[in-house]
Every structure is written in C-alpha cells, then in structure tokens.
Scaffold this active site. Structure first.
Site, PDB file in Angstrom:
ATOM      1  N   CYS A 255      38.128  42.600  33.438  1.00  9.75           N
ATOM      2  CA  CYS A 255      38.677  41.797  33.049  1.00  9.75           C
ATOM      3  C   CYS A 255      39.320  40.883  31.796  1.00  9.75           C
ATOM      4  CB  CYS A 255      37.935  40.242  34.102  1.00  9.75           C
ATOM      5  SG  CYS A 255      37.615  40.756  35.753  1.00  9.75           S
TER       6      CYS A 255
ATOM      7  N   LYS B 276      40.624  46.869  47.319  1.00  6.86           N
ATOM      8  CA  LYS B 276      41.789  46.874  46.305  1.00  6.86           C
ATOM      9  C   LYS B 276      42.157  48.079  44.752  1.00  6.86           C
ATOM     10  CE  LYS B 276      43.484  43.957  42.224  1.00  6.86           C
ATOM     11  NZ  LYS B 276      43.520  44.519  40.902  1.00  6.86           N
TER      12      LYS B 276
ATOM     13  N   HIS C 266      35.081  44.035  38.873  1.00  9.70           N
ATOM     14  CA  HIS C 266      34.845  45.431  38.514  1.00  9.70           C
ATOM     15  C   HIS C 266      33.860  46.707  39.209  1.00  9.70           C
ATOM     16  CE1 HIS C 266      38.139  43.929  36.212  1.00  9.70           C
ATOM     17  NE2 HIS C 266      38.765  45.286  36.019  1.00  9.70           N
TER      18      HIS C 266
ATOM     19  N   LYS D 122      42.669  52.252  39.452  1.00  8.02           N
ATOM     20  CA  LYS D 122      42.060  53.046  39.380  1.00  8.02           C
ATOM     21  C   LYS D 122      40.907  53.032  38.352  1.00  8.02           C
ATOM     22  CE  LYS D 122      45.881  55.624  37.103  1.00  8.02           C
ATOM     23  NZ  LYS D 122      45.624  57.207  37.622  1.00  8.02           N
TER      24      LYS D 122
ATOM     25  N   CYS E 185      30.580  42.011  38.008  1.00 12.65           N
ATOM     26  CA  CYS E 185      31.276  40.962  37.732  1.00 12.65           C
ATOM     27  C   CYS E 185      31.764  41.855  39.170  1.00 12.65           C
ATOM     28  CB  CYS E 185      32.325  42.428  36.551  1.00 12.65           C
ATOM     29  SG  CYS E 185      34.544  41.451  37.402  1.00 12.65           S
TER      30      CYS E 185
ATOM     31  N   CYS F  71      33.235  39.706  31.036  1.00  9.99           N
ATOM     32  CA  CYS F  71      33.499  41.042  32.334  1.00  9.99           C
ATOM     33  C   CYS F  71      34.771  41.708  30.733  1.00  9.99           C
ATOM     34  CB  CYS F  71      34.583  40.894  32.975  1.00  9.99           C
ATOM     35  SG  CYS F  71      34.673  42.138  34.150  1.00  9.99           S
TER      36      CYS F  71
ATOM     37  N   HIS G 131      50.208  47.981  39.995  1.00  6.88           N
ATOM     38  CA  HIS G 131      51.487  47.747  39.503  1.00  6.88           C
ATOM     39  C   HIS G 131      52.771  47.458  39.764  1.00  6.88           C
ATOM     40  CE1 HIS G 131      47.764  49.165  37.056  1.00  6.88           C
ATOM     41  NE2 HIS G 131      47.745  48.072  36.671  1.00  6.88           N
TER      42      HIS G 131
HETATM   43  N1  MSP Z   1      47.286  42.286  31.549  1.00  5.41           N
HETATM   44  C1  MSP Z   1      46.965  41.050  32.323  1.00  5.41           C
HETATM   45  C2  MSP Z   1      47.815  40.180  32.457  1.00  5.41           C
HETATM   46  C3  MSP Z   1      48.257  39.284  31.464  1.00  5.41           C
HETATM   47  S1  MSP Z   1      49.968  39.016  31.737  1.00  5.41           S
HETATM   48  C4  MSP Z   1      49.979  37.552  30.189  1.00  5.41           C
HETATM   49  C5  MSP Z   1      46.546  42.277  33.341  1.00  5.41           C
HETATM   50  N2  MSP Z   1      47.130  43.219  33.660  1.00  5.41           N
HETATM   51  S2  MSP Z   1      46.966  44.189  35.105  1.00  5.41           S
HETATM   52  O1  MSP Z   1      47.927  45.619  34.243  1.00  5.41           O
HETATM   53  O2  MSP Z   1      45.474  44.165  34.613  1.00  5.41           O
HETATM   54  O3  MSP Z   1      47.809  43.861  36.361  1.00  5.41           O
HETATM   55  C6  MSP Z   1      48.973  43.524  36.350  1.00  5.41           C
HETATM   56  C7  MSP Z   1      49.561  43.393  37.355  1.00  5.41           C
HETATM   57  O4  MSP Z   1      49.298  44.385  38.511  1.00  5.41           O
HETATM   58  C8  MSP Z   1      48.275  42.157  38.018  1.00  5.41           C
HETATM   59  O5  MSP Z   1      49.789  40.614  38.867  1.00  5.41           O
HETATM   60  C9  MSP Z   1      47.710  42.574  39.183  1.00  5.41           C
HETATM   61  O6  MSP Z   1      47.609  41.537  40.259  1.00  5.41           O
HETATM   62  C10 MSP Z   1      48.795  43.552  39.356  1.00  5.41           C
HETATM   63  N3  MSP Z   1      48.224  44.449  40.155  1.00  5.41           N
HETATM   64  C11 MSP Z   1      47.338  45.700  39.553  1.00  5.41           C
HETATM   65  N4  MSP Z   1      46.244  46.043  41.020  1.00  5.41           N
HETATM   66  C12 MSP Z   1      47.172  45.913  41.606  1.00  5.41           C
HETATM   67  C13 MSP Z   1      46.938  45.888  43.472  1.00  5.41           C
HETATM   68  N5  MSP Z   1      46.099  47.138  43.178  1.00  5.41           N
HETATM   69  N6  MSP Z   1      47.504  45.725  44.160  1.00  5.41           N
HETATM   70  C14 MSP Z   1      48.837  44.889  43.974  1.00  5.41           C
HETATM   71  N7  MSP Z   1      48.859  44.471  42.501  1.00  5.41           N
HETATM   72  C15 MSP Z   1      48.418  45.006  41.476  1.00  5.41           C
HETATM   73  O7  MSP Z   1      46.259  41.003  34.452  1.00  5.41           O
END
Ligand code: MSP
Length: 528
Positions: free
Chosen positions: A135, A307, A160, A310, A157, A132, A26
């Site tokens: 997701c 990837k 996940h 958590k 999925c 899912c 994130h």
């Molecule tokens: N809530 C949705 C987004 C809604 S936008 C209208 C969501 N949230 S998230 O918290 O799961 O992910 C937010 C961002 O963090 C996404 O761009 C996601 O790709 C990024 N990442 C989450 N895990 C990641 C990695 N391991 N590596 C790089 N980015 C990653 O999706």
C-alpha cells in the site's frame, strides 16, 4: 476567475504504480475518467484529463532490484511497454501524462516542501510503527488482521494479506493533525466534496476520530525525491505522488495555466479515498491552495468475489478483452454493467451476453437496418418529402429529448451507468418503432412513400442522437455511425457536436447521402 466558476473541467486519475503491468481494475479508472472528460469536453467545457505514473517508493525499488535493474530503467521500460500503450488499448483521450520521475514534477515538489517547511508545517520527529510496502502506507494496529496459512504468526495488511514491516526512523512530519477542523468544515460546507455518500461517511467518521501528524520522508533508501533541506531523506511516495495533480498543471512554474485548471475533480478507487480526501486537501490548505473540487471514489472490480489484483493472481490484462471485443465494447461494458461508485463483478459470460444482446443485436443491428433501408428505398439519401408527424413519431421525438436530458442529469452526478441507460431508451424504442411501423411493408406501396420517408427519417435522426450521446463511451462505433449517416458532411465532425443539443430532434439534414456501414459490433466466434 478560478476554474470553479469559469466552466472548465479538470479531471485526474490516480497515477499508477509501475511495479507491474496494468489489469482491468486500473483500466476501469482510466475509462471512467475518459468518459467523464469526453462528456464534459463535448458539453462545451474547457476540459483537461490528466493521468500518469507513480514511479518512486519501495514497492517499485524492490521490484526493480528483484529484476536486477535500476528503478529508473524499470520504470522507463514499464511505462513504454505497458502504461502508455494502455491509453491506446482503451482509446483514452488524455491531455497530459505525468511521470513522477520527470523534472517538472521534482522541481515543483521541492518548491512545495520548502514552502510548507518555511510555513512551519513540517518538523523532524521519530516514527515508530507499521508500514505496508504494497500500500506504501503507514498502518495502525487496527488496520491489521491475523495472517492466514501463509503467515500464521504474523499480523498482515488487510489489503495485501502480507506481513507489514516495523519502522523505527527519524523522519520529517507534516502537521496533519492541525487540519482536522478545517477538513470537517470542508466536508460540512460542501456535502458533495466526497462521493458517494458511503465513502463520505467513512471519511468524516475517520477524521472525527482525530488525525495524527504524517511522516513524509524516509531515510533508509534512496529511490525518491530528496528533501530539499536534507538530502539524506527522500519524500514519502504518497506525499509527492499526490502533488502530481498540481505539478502537472503549472503550480510553481506557470501561474496562468494553474489558475485556469485547478481545482481538479479527483477520480479514485475507494481504497485510496483517504489519501485524496484527507491528506491531499490538508496539504493544499497548508499551502493556501484550494482543495480539489470533488473526490469521487469508484468501487472495485471483483473477480470471483475478490478485488482483482495482480498479487492475488486474479488480474486480467485489458488487451485480453479488447483483442476480442474491441475497445468500445470494453468501455461500454464496464461503464454500463457496474453502478458507478459501487463494486461490480466481472465475468466473461456477462460481457459476452451484453455484447451480443445490447451492442450487436441492439444498437449495431438497428443502425445496420436503418442505413440498409435508406440505401435500398431512398437511393442512399436521408429521405426528404416527409409525411406528417404522427403520434408514433412524436413519441420518438419525446424519447430523444427525455433521454438526452436524463443522460445529462445523470452525468452531472457521475452516474455514468444511468446516463447510458437513459440513452439506451432511444435504441430500445426505435427498435420497437420499426417493428410497429414496418417500413418494409410501407415500401411495397408507392402510396405510402411519404410515410415511409417519415419513418426512416425519424429512425435515422434517432440514430444521430445516439451517435452523439454515446460518443464519449464508444467513440469508434459512434464515429462509424456518424459517417454512415452522412452527418460528417452535412452536420460536421462528431466531436464538435454539443451533447447539450443532441436531444433536439429532426436535426439530421434530409437529402444527404449515407455511406456504407460495416457492422458496428461484429459477431464473435468464440466469445467465451
Ligand atoms: N499510485 C497510487 C495512486 C497515487 S495517486 C496520487 C495507486 N496506484 S495503483 O496503481 O495501485 O492504483 C491506481 C488505481 O487503480 C486506484 O484508483 C485503484 O483503486 C485502481 N484499482 C486497482 N485495482 C482495482 C480494482 N480491482 N478495481 C477497481 N479499481 C482498482 O494506488
């Protein structure tokens, strides 16, 4: 005039789910958006960086229930304890932070839904299929894989690894299928609408296969924004979450601000590119609004080849890194070590090695040496009475110019790692220049006084350029260096220095007192 042609730059991160605390995946999205925003802001563009949190939906509801609290209380707690502090941890200069539980969002979502309903783009129908919760996405059977040992008999999925749920609900649907041609036209007429090309090709192929209408409401739980004409449904979480980009910038309430900001550059992880490059522009088209300016999908951070997440227990908290290395090093490492747009692996060893070689011994040591020599040999003032410019000095002038141009060119295509590499040529060449010119030898003989002045001036002026060019990536170290060079007094605040002019050499005013420079990147005792 629209934002597309008024020199403004609106960049948005995805909004983050508050079911859990942030990990470095994130943080990666946040840092990249902040670096791009700081770069554009310092290039003179009217810049707006939006980030925030995605707080509705089943994923958050279930987490809250499992923890015995109301979902809003859960979200409040996570936002206060983890998501807002993340911005400080990473030194993010965002202009706004939107939470989807805020009234400004809810009201505009209602307005948007009513508009699309009135225009005939929403109808009632039956949904039967997979979902899912991880997701928060409706799934086709082609999206599923066989479960591993934990779920041997289930289809799960692929993201996940957990079984999907089977839904059979009466829902409201958005006529997404009607937008196939318009979307394909958009992709064709604006080839850089989706970047990088690998993601673009995948999206174009997906849309070419045909689009189905999208269920945009759920009626089996209440944690969400109600459908304005039918309060027994809540809005599908992605449908309302995507709207944050316009609800935060005044759509439906402040037309002037909205006209000034929209359209946005959307920075997303590649896992959520489809939502942003297919569903989102179609929603906007249905409302007669412009699509985003660009959707840039970055890659994943991998830990141990997977990837990071958590749920797979590979998550690393950003503060685990910043507590040891600081926020500048965090920002530098992820922006420099990973080609933006591709996946990249994180390792503590690589981080420590780059910290030491590139930051502490590279840029940091160069800065300390130059400031120390100016202090020692020129009574703490940037040298005046400079000797003639020799070819070696000219070569540094050229490097500064080429590096600044190269960085700007790279940033225009969001090649953040290339922009840093381009700037680093100044660091590397200045280190070589000092080794060759040997100012400590020149200092031994008064006959070389003017030559010494020229050499140290050239080096200090090169550092000036690095401080400006690296300030979007490493705001703290750049600021320290800027102050040490006396530039804060002689030139003005660092954040006001235009990146477009950083490459003009010899602009550091001679005669200004320098200040003490604490090591920019202190030694780390137990870096592993
Ligand atoms: N809530 C949705 C987004 C809604 S936008 C209208 C969501 N949230 S998230 O918290 O799961 O992910 C937010 C961002 O963090 C996404 O761009 C996601 O790709 C990024 N990442 C989450 N895990 C990641 C990695 N391991 N590596 C790089 N980015 C990653 O999706």
């Amino acid at each position: 005039m629209t934002a597309a042609d008024n020199g403004s730059f609106f960049i948005a991160t995805p909004i983050f789910y508050v079911n859990d605390v942030p990990h470095i995946g994130h943080a990666y999205t946040e840092v990249a958006a902040d670096v791009l925003a700081r770069w554009m802001r310092q290039s003179g563009k009217d810049t707006w960086l939006l980030t925030g949190t995605d707080e509705h939906g089943q994923k958050i509801l279930r987490t809250a229930v499992a923890n015995g609290v109301e979902p809003k209380a859960w979200a409040d707690e996570l936002v206060a304890r983890a998501w807002l502090p993340l911005l400080d941890t990473l030194n993010i200069a965002n202009d706004d932070f939107i939470r989807t539980t805020e009234d400004r969002h809810k009201q505009a979502v209602h307005k948007f839904l009513t508009l699309l309903h009135d225009k005939g783009f929403i109808y009632e129908g039956d949904y039967e299929g997979y979902y899912c919760v991880g997701c928060e996405e409706y799934k086709q059977s082609a999206d599923l894989i066989d479960g591993s040992e934990d779920f041997p008999d289930a289809r799960v999925c692929h993201m996940h690894g957990r079984p999907v749920e089977v839904l059979k609900e009466t829902n409201y649907f958005f006529r997404l299928s009607q937008f196939q041609d318009r979307l394909l036209e958009l992709y064709a007429s604006q080839p850089d609408f989706i970047q990088p090309d690998s993601v673009r090709n995948e999206i174009v192929a997906f849309v070419n296969r045909g689009l189905e209408d999208l269920s945009i409401s759920r009626s089996t739980f209440e944690w969400g924004i109600d459908i304005p004409w039918d309060s027994s449904h809540v809005t599908y979480v992605w449908f309302e979450a995507l709207l944050n980009y316009i609800t935060a910038t005044g759509w439906g309430s402040d037309d002037d601000t909205f006209a000034k900001r929209w359209p946005a550059v959307q920075l997303v992880g590649k896992d959520i590119a489809r939502f942003h490059a297919v569903i989102w522009p179609a929603m906007l088209m249905a409302a007669d609004l412009e699509p985003p300016k660009r959707v840039f999908a970055h890659g994943w951070l991998l830990v141990g080849g997977e990837k990071m997440s958590k749920s797979k227990l590979t998550g690393i908290a950003p503060s685990d890194i910043t507590d040891v290395f600081g926020s500048d090093a965090f920002r530098y490492y992820f922006m420099r070590a990973i080609t933006f747009g591709q996946d990249g692996s994180f390792s503590w060893e690589d981080l420590s090695a780059r910290y030491e070689a590139e930051l502490a011994n590279g840029w940091g040591n160069l800065a300390s040496r130059v400031i120390a020599m100016v202090t020692r040999y020129f009574d703490g003032k940037i040298p005046t009475e400079l000797g003639a410019v020799l070819p070696a000095d000219q070569a540094i002038h050229d490097t500064i110019d080429t590096a600044a141009h190269g960085a700007a060119k790279a940033m225009s295509t969001f090649a953040i790692n290339e922009a840093i590499a381009s700037t680093w040529r100044i660091v590397d060449e200045l280190n070589g220049y000092l080794t060759e010119q040997e100012p400590w030898v020149l200092a031994k003989d008064d006959a070389h006084r003017q030559r010494l002045a020229r050499v140290l001036y050239t080096a200090a002026d090169g550092l000036r350029a690095t401080a400006i060019l690296l300030s979007p990536v490493m705001p703290e170290a750049s600021q320290k260096l800027w102050v040490a060079l006396g530039a804060d007094n002689s030139v003005g605040p660092l954040t006001k220095q235009l990146l477009t002019e950083a490459g003009t050499h010899s602009t550091l005013p001679p005669g200004t007192p320098v200040a003490e420079l604490v090591p920019l990147f202190p030694r780390i005792e137990s870096a592993e």
